[in-house]
Design a protein around this motif. Structure first.
Motif, mmCIF file in Angstrom:
data_model
loop_
_atom_site.group_PDB
_atom_site.id
_atom_site.type_symbol
_atom_site.label_atom_id
_atom_site.label_comp_id
_atom_site.label_asym_id
_atom_site.label_seq_id
_atom_site.Cartn_x
_atom_site.Cartn_y
_atom_site.Cartn_z
ATOM 1 N N LEU A 49 -5.219 -9.952 -2.164
ATOM 2 C CA LEU A 49 -4.635 -8.966 -1.263
ATOM 3 C C LEU A 49 -3.933 -7.870 -2.060
ATOM 4 C CD1 LEU A 49 -3.053 -10.712 1.837
ATOM 5 C CD2 LEU A 49 -5.258 -9.618 1.585
ATOM 6 N N ALA A 50 -3.202 -8.270 -3.106
ATOM 7 C CA ALA A 50 -2.479 -7.273 -3.905
ATOM 8 C C ALA A 50 -3.463 -6.310 -4.548
ATOM 9 C CB ALA A 50 -1.630 -7.979 -4.955
ATOM 10 N N CYS A 51 -4.536 -6.856 -5.119
ATOM 11 C CA CYS A 51 -5.548 -5.984 -5.735
ATOM 12 C C CYS A 51 -6.139 -5.061 -4.679
ATOM 13 C CB CYS A 51 -6.668 -6.813 -6.358
ATOM 14 S SG CYS A 51 -6.117 -7.773 -7.744
ATOM 15 N N ALA A 75 -4.795 1.999 -1.947
ATOM 16 C CA ALA A 75 -3.856 3.094 -2.179
ATOM 17 C C ALA A 75 -4.466 4.136 -3.107
ATOM 18 C CB ALA A 75 -2.558 2.545 -2.772
ATOM 19 N N VAL A 76 -5.119 3.676 -4.160
ATOM 20 C CA VAL A 76 -5.736 4.620 -5.098
ATOM 21 C C VAL A 76 -6.819 5.426 -4.390
ATOM 22 C CG1 VAL A 76 -7.161 4.802 -7.172
ATOM 23 C CG2 VAL A 76 -5.247 3.196 -7.112
ATOM 24 N N PHE A 77 -7.632 4.725 -3.604
ATOM 25 C CA PHE A 77 -8.713 5.403 -2.881
ATOM 26 C C PHE A 77 -8.145 6.450 -1.927
ATOM 27 C CE2 PHE A 77 -11.558 5.561 0.839
ATOM 28 C CZ PHE A 77 -12.687 6.049 0.216
ATOM 29 N N GLU A 78 -7.093 6.064 -1.208
ATOM 30 C CA GLU A 78 -6.552 6.973 -0.200
ATOM 31 C C GLU A 78 -5.908 8.206 -0.815
ATOM 32 O OE1 GLU A 78 -5.581 5.282 4.013
ATOM 33 O OE2 GLU A 78 -4.083 4.625 2.587
ATOM 34 N N THR A 79 -5.277 8.028 -1.975
ATOM 35 C CA THR A 79 -4.639 9.194 -2.577
ATOM 36 C C THR A 79 -5.660 10.118 -3.221
ATOM 37 O OG1 THR A 79 -4.092 7.639 -4.323
ATOM 38 C CG2 THR A 79 -2.266 8.527 -3.069
ATOM 39 N N VAL A 82 0.846 -1.198 0.000
ATOM 40 C CA VAL A 82 0.000 0.000 0.000
ATOM 41 C C VAL A 82 0.880 1.247 0.000
ATOM 42 C CG1 VAL A 82 -1.716 1.306 1.279
ATOM 43 C CG2 VAL A 82 -1.895 -1.157 1.172
ATOM 44 N N ARG A 83 1.920 1.220 0.832
ATOM 45 C CA ARG A 83 2.795 2.398 0.922
ATOM 46 C C ARG A 83 3.513 2.655 -0.396
ATOM 47 N NH1 ARG A 83 5.686 1.256 6.648
ATOM 48 N NH2 ARG A 83 3.823 1.406 7.953
ATOM 49 N N VAL A 84 4.007 1.587 -1.009
ATOM 50 C CA VAL A 84 4.738 1.750 -2.271
ATOM 51 C C VAL A 84 3.813 2.354 -3.328
ATOM 52 C CG1 VAL A 84 5.804 0.514 -4.175
ATOM 53 C CG2 VAL A 84 6.384 -0.088 -1.838
ATOM 54 N N VAL A 85 2.609 1.760 -3.457
ATOM 55 C CA VAL A 85 1.705 2.242 -4.509
ATOM 56 C C VAL A 85 1.313 3.691 -4.247
ATOM 57 C CG1 VAL A 85 -0.515 1.876 -5.633
ATOM 58 C CG2 VAL A 85 0.858 -0.080 -4.935
ATOM 59 N N ILE A 112 1.780 9.478 -5.913
ATOM 60 C CA ILE A 112 2.013 10.908 -5.712
ATOM 61 C C ILE A 112 3.427 11.291 -6.110
ATOM 62 C CG2 ILE A 112 0.241 11.278 -3.955
ATOM 63 C CD1 ILE A 112 2.285 10.873 -1.842
ATOM 64 N N GLY A 113 4.077 10.433 -6.901
ATOM 65 C CA GLY A 113 5.315 10.811 -7.540
ATOM 66 C C GLY A 113 6.554 10.652 -6.688
ATOM 67 N N ARG A 114 6.471 9.890 -5.577
ATOM 68 C CA ARG A 114 7.678 9.598 -4.805
ATOM 69 C C ARG A 114 8.148 8.198 -5.159
ATOM 70 N NH1 ARG A 114 7.051 8.757 0.391
ATOM 71 N NH2 ARG A 114 4.784 8.801 0.491
ATOM 72 N N ARG A 115 9.388 7.900 -4.800
ATOM 73 C CA ARG A 115 9.843 6.526 -5.020
ATOM 74 C C ARG A 115 9.323 5.614 -3.933
ATOM 75 N NH1 ARG A 115 15.895 5.891 -5.339
ATOM 76 N NH2 ARG A 115 15.307 3.709 -5.137
ATOM 77 N N GLY A 116 9.283 6.133 -2.708
ATOM 78 C CA GLY A 116 8.723 5.348 -1.620
ATOM 79 C C GLY A 116 9.701 4.334 -1.067
ATOM 80 N N PRO A 117 9.354 3.779 0.080
ATOM 81 C CA PRO A 117 10.230 2.798 0.715
ATOM 82 C C PRO A 117 10.164 1.475 -0.028
ATOM 83 C CG PRO A 117 8.196 2.975 1.923
ATOM 84 C CD PRO A 117 8.109 3.969 0.819
ATOM 85 N N PRO A 118 11.148 0.607 0.171
ATOM 86 C CA PRO A 118 11.066 -0.719 -0.449
ATOM 87 C C PRO A 118 9.899 -1.516 0.130
ATOM 88 C CG PRO A 118 12.929 -0.589 1.046
ATOM 89 C CD PRO A 118 12.394 0.791 0.905
ATOM 90 N N LEU A 119 9.516 -2.526 -0.610
ATOM 91 C CA LEU A 119 8.355 -3.331 -0.217
ATOM 92 C C LEU A 119 8.554 -3.992 1.141
ATOM 93 C CD1 LEU A 119 5.654 -4.179 -1.442
ATOM 94 C CD2 LEU A 119 6.780 -6.220 -2.317
ATOM 95 N N ILE A 120 9.811 -4.321 1.451
ATOM 96 C CA ILE A 120 10.040 -5.078 2.685
ATOM 97 C C ILE A 120 10.262 -4.157 3.888
ATOM 98 C CG2 ILE A 120 10.980 -7.134 1.550
ATOM 99 C CD1 ILE A 120 13.771 -6.001 2.459
ATOM 100 N N GLN A 121 10.054 -2.844 3.706
ATOM 101 C CA GLN A 121 10.316 -1.925 4.815
ATOM 102 C C GLN A 121 9.545 -2.297 6.098
ATOM 103 O OE1 GLN A 121 12.742 0.423 4.609
ATOM 104 N NE2 GLN A 121 12.434 0.572 6.819
#
Lengths: 669, 321
Positions: free
Chosen positions: B275-277, B283-287, B31-34, B39-48
């Motif tokens: 879960l991925a979907c 993420a889309v909803f939240e942004t 969710v964080r990555v997406v 919003i145009g950031r790279r974001g943390p790695p998936l395993i953060q």
């Protein structure tokens, strides 16, 4: 039966011992120990009877009372389950009172009345004719009224006692008329005769209405609840526990005795009315409880909520019984009866805890408490169990009854009437709402009183109460856990009641048998197991603790609280009772109860303190009681003229009355 | 045969417990990555999130001076209660050993137990932030819980059970079809899930030190392994709600009792895909939405409650059973 009668007799003897207190220095010990033993023995006797699944009936006729009507007593399953609740509560209250009542300012006002009160409740439960029932009922009301007056030097108590007396008289009057209709023109007030006498629907409905008013006002059904939160907290805490946890149940018994036994085949809409009143009572009660700062008042309002939940169960059972689905009626009835037992247990815990807090700090105001978990660790632990149980959290006992009630609600579509179908959905929603709000209410109660930092010097210096009081709190706490984990133990006691009231026992568990699973055949084959849940959580918790401490870290450092970098020096910066309730107040209560926050914030530079006040109104007072009181006052004013007539006019009045009555007789013949 | 089935159910149960524990942090990471990408950031790695939990677990606990035993016990209770709840929702198979322990109603109550203790822990240290979080959490729960129960009622009336495994089995049989009540229930459940997990627009999981926060305020005093457990519980709760929505409304792929290893494999794959979907959708909803004011929650959740009640009433009336 004979044994219960002997117990009642022993209680009356103990009452005289209590009355002899000025001349007998050990009266306190004798009364409390005697009551604990007598109630304990009575409870064990009925427990054995219920556990043997005995649905037999024992009767006893005592040659006292009116010449043509002896006092008839009767013990059946319905009486037995309520006798169990009453005597268990009475036994615990006597143990708690052993230590607690020593702090009473005027023990002479409580000691003789306490045994009398419990004896009267026992007598109501075994009465087998309307005379004994009403006499015992009135005894119960008056003795509890005297107990409320134990703290008569406080103005608030006197007002509470007055309101209570008026409501109690009103209730008894309604019951009297109700039994009059039930007995019919033949006028035989024995319950056996009433049972045999089949009423037409219209008079039967009137009788139900009157009994609902009479017993409902004693139980605290909305809108007749107004006296309850005034009167219950005014009494000493162990008496409050009895009044809230037990006396309200006796009122429920009265309701049940008429609706499920005496009146014969019910009409479906009686149950619907009952369930709706129950749902409204539950929600209104818990919302009030959420707004209270006085711990005993909070608990009294929570009693109103729980009575609402029980009445929902009874209403559903009545609907299902009238619709010819006895298995479901038994499910709802089991839920209601289990909640009767549960509530008497956790309400004892909570009122005793409130009594302990009162003993330790002298405070009843939540805003003066805080941090008691450090200074009263044992009370805090047991009270936590009580608070979690009353919030219907698994794996404790409150949830079991809640679960069965929801399962009964889910069967609403089975019914024919579309009003009932919609009504069941709404009742389910209100029940769910009241459950969730109860959890919020008890987080607030426990969090403000026991957690955080002490808000006053007295709370700071609190000491744990003595072992006797702790025992009285610990026993029901353990029972709450046991019934929650192994609900079948308690449910098996209820089966004889089901057979008597709705005609069917229920718990031949559908798919899964055994004592671990709760899987009533009537509940779609759904199941719940408090035992499995408890064991799984226990094992997983031990596993998690071990793994983390073994392989990750087990270091602990004590430090000042973080609080976002700002350590608040004074404990007044904590959330208070009213600030905790504020979000809920804004969402639910502002319209319903006309809640208003009055904030008086001085301008910068002014030296007067800021003030915050909260204004709450109870619509029951505004819309029902104030107009009625005014009307009664007005009528009294008018009737007052009759006090000052000449003898001639009095004779004229008598003559007119006689003529009117004669005309009535002539017309009706 | 019955013995083998029971054994398999036990094994599946253990697998499921480990599975939810393993994927829950990854779900939050996704969710964080997406969100970051959107919003145009790279974001943390998936395993953060895994790394965060690992780091927290190894750190020492800093306890406030006046924290009581309740404060120290709560993280464990909350974690195990939510872990058990997550283990009860069928993810890849309905043949689970513990499935009869709790039906949906008991599941909701189990979550309520966890919330009860967490709210108490928030009040234990006696800072104003803790009380604020607890008070708001209980207000949200007071509306979300009845809404959730009404959703359950709708489903229960339709499929004649509140047992999760049986619901899935029934839905998979495809007798239900499209129903307006089910749609209302689904919307209501989504709203409840958003509120219960403290996502935007009700609460912001990324925020700190803001007066609008709820969950983060409540757990402000926690540190070290205690915080790790509470964070893990929050992650499990998100996975639980997604699994719940998945198993009730999109049950396809879940293996049923008696199915072979292939069906189990399909179940596992579809669960991870679901879960991925769900993560992407969240993420889309939240942004795309702004956070609400605190006192709009009442309207939001009240709406959820009314929707679910409406759905239940439709069903009560339309179902003769």
């Amino acid at each position: 039966m004979a044994f219960i009668s002997l117990c009642i007799l022993a209680m009356l003897v103990l009452a005289t011992v209590g009355a002899a207190r000025p001349w007998f220095s050990h009266a306190h010990e004798v009364v409390h120990a005697g009551m604990a033993l007598t109630c304990g023995a009575a409870a064990v006797a009925v427990l054995a009877r219920l556990a043997a699944n005995d649905s037999g009936v024992e009767t006893l006729t005592l040659p006292i009372g009116l010449p043509w009507l002896h006092a008839n007593l009767r013990l059946d399953a319905l009486s037995a389950i309520f006798l169990l609740a009453v005597n268990l509560g009475g036994c615990l209250a006597a143990v708690f009172g052993w230590s607690y009542a020593r702090h009473d300012a005027e023990p002479g006002r409580v000691l003789p009345v306490f045994p009398l009160f419990i004896a009267a409740m026992n007598l109501v439960l075994v009465a087998d004719d309307a005379f004994v029932f009403l006499a015992a009922w009135e005894f119960m009301s008056l003795s509890s009224w005297l107990l409320v007056l134990a703290t008569h030097r406080e103005d608030e108590t006197r007002r509470a006692a007055y309101v209570y007396l008026v409501m109690a008289s009103f209730g008894t009057a309604c019951l009297l008329l109700g039994f009059g209709i039930l007995a019919g023109a033949s006028g035989d007030y024995g319950f056996a005769a009433i049972r045999a006498h089949q009423l037409e629907p219209v008079p039967a409905s009137f009788a139900v209405l009157l009994v609902l008013l009479g017993a409902g006002s004693k139980a605290g059904l909305v809108p007749l609840h107004v006296w309850l939160p005034l009167a219950h907290p005014a009494a000493p805490s162990h008496i409050s526990a009895l009044m809230s946890g037990v006396m309200t149940k006796v009122a429920i018994y009265g309701l049940m005795r008429v609706l499920f036994d005496l009146i014969g085949q019910p009409l479906w809409w009686w149950g619907a009315v009952l369930a709706v009143i129950g749902a409204v009572t539950a929600v209104v009660g818990v919302l009030h409880a959420l707004m209270q700062d006085d711990i005993k008042k909070l608990l009294a309002y929570s009693t109103v909520e729980n009575i609402g939940v029980i009445v929902i169960g009874l209403g559903l059972a009545l609907v299902f019984k009238a619709s010819g689905v006895p298995a479901l009626a038994a499910l709802a009835m089991t839920a209601a009866m289990l909640h009767v037992l549960n509530h008497s247990l956790f309400k004892s815990i909570l009122f005793f805890s409130a009594g302990s807090i009162l003993t330790a700090t002298g405070e009843r105001d939540l805003n003066q408490l805080g941090g008691l978990i450090h200074r009263m660790p044992a009370t805090a632990l047991f009270c936590l169990i009580g608070a979690a149980a009353i919030s219907s959290l698994p794996p404790l006992n409150g949830f079991v009854a809640e679960w069965m009630l929801f399962q009964a609600v889910l069967n609403g579509p089975l019914l024919e009437q579309w009003e009932l179908k919609i009504g069941f959905a709404v009742i389910g929603a209100l029940l769910a709402l009241s459950t969730a709000l109860a959890a919020a209410c008890f987080v607030r109660f426990y969090g403000i009183a026991f957690l955080g930092r002490a808000r006053s010097a007295r709370a700071e210096q609190a000491r744990e109460v003595d072992p006797v009081m702790l025992t009285a709190i610990a026993v029901p706490a353990v029972l709450c856990l046991v019934i929650g984990v192994l609900p079948k133990l308690a449910i098996s006691l209820i089966e004889p009641v089901n057979r008597l009231s709705v005609g069917e026992g229920m718990f031949d568990a559908g798919g899964h048998g055994g004592w671990v699973w709760l899987a009533p055949a009537s509940a779609f084959g759904n199941s719940y197991s408090g035992f499995m849940m408890f064991m799984t959580i226990l094992i997983l918790t031990i596993l998690a603790v071990y793994m983390i401490h073994r392989y990750a870290s087990n270091r602990v450092r004590r430090s000042i609280p973080w609080g976002c970098g700002f350590t608040d020096p004074a404990p007044l910066g904590q959330y208070s009772a009213s600030s905790f309730a504020q979000p809920i107040r804004r969402v639910f209560v502002s319209q319903l109860f006309g809640a208003r926050d009055i904030v008086d914030m001085p301008a910068p530079g002014e030296t007067r303190p800021a003030r915050f006040e909260l204004e709450l109104r109870d619509p029951a007072w505004d819309w029902l009681f104030t107009p009625v009181v005014k009307l009664v006052g007005w009528i009294a004013d008018k009737v007052d003229h009759l006090q000052f007539l000449t003898i001639r006019r009095y004779l004229t009045l008598m003559f007119l009355a006689l003529v009117t009555l004669l005309v009535l007789v002539a017309v009706s013949q | 045969m019955i013995f083998i089935q029971a054994l398999l159910a036990g094994i599946y149960q253990v697998v499921q417990m480990l599975l939810v524990l393993a994927v829950a942090p990854g779900l939050v990471g996704l969710v964080r990555v997406v969100k970051a990408r959107l919003i145009g950031r790279r974001g943390p790695p998936l395993i953060q999130p895994y790394l965060d939990l690992h780091r927290l677990l190894r750190k020492e606990v800093v306890l406030a001076d006046n924290a009581s035993w309740l404060f120290r016990v709560t993280p464990y209770l909350v974690f195990t209660a939510i872990w058990l709840a997550a283990a009860l929702v069928p993810t890849f198979t309905t043949a689970l050993a513990l499935t009869a322990t709790a039906d949906l109603i008991a599941l909701v109550a189990l979550l309520a137990s966890a919330r009860f203790f967490l709210a108490l822990a928030g009040m234990d240290v006696g800072t104003s932030f803790g009380g604020l979080g607890s008070s708001r959490e209980m207000m949200i729960a007071a509306l979300a819980e009845p809404a959730m129960l009404m959703v359950i009622f709708s489903i229960a009336i339709l499929v004649r059970t509140t047992s999760l495994s049986m619901i899935v089995d029934f839905m998979l049989d495809g007798e239900v079809g499209l129903r307006i009540s089910l749609a209302l229930a689904a919307i209501s459940l989504l709203m409840v899930a958003i509120a219960e997990n403290g996502r935007i627009p009700v609460d912001n999981p990324a925020t700190h030190l803001e007066l609008t926060m709820v969950h983060e305020a409540m757990v402000l005093e926690y540190s070290g392994r205690h915080l790790a457990l509470i964070e893990a519980a929050a992650m499990l709760k998100l996975a639980l709600y997604m699994a719940l929505i998945g198993c009730v409304f999109l049950p396809w792929g879940i293996a049923q009792p008696g199915d072979g290893p292939l069906a189990i494999l399909i179940g596992l794959v579809t669960f991870v895909l679901k879960l991925a979907c769900g993560a992407v959708a969240l993420a889309v909803f939240e942004t795309s939405i702004a956070k609400m004011r605190v006192f709009r929650y009442g309207e939001f959740l009240g709406g959820a409650l009314l929707l679910s009640l409406l759905g239940a009433i439709f069903l009560y009336v339309s179902t003769g059973l």
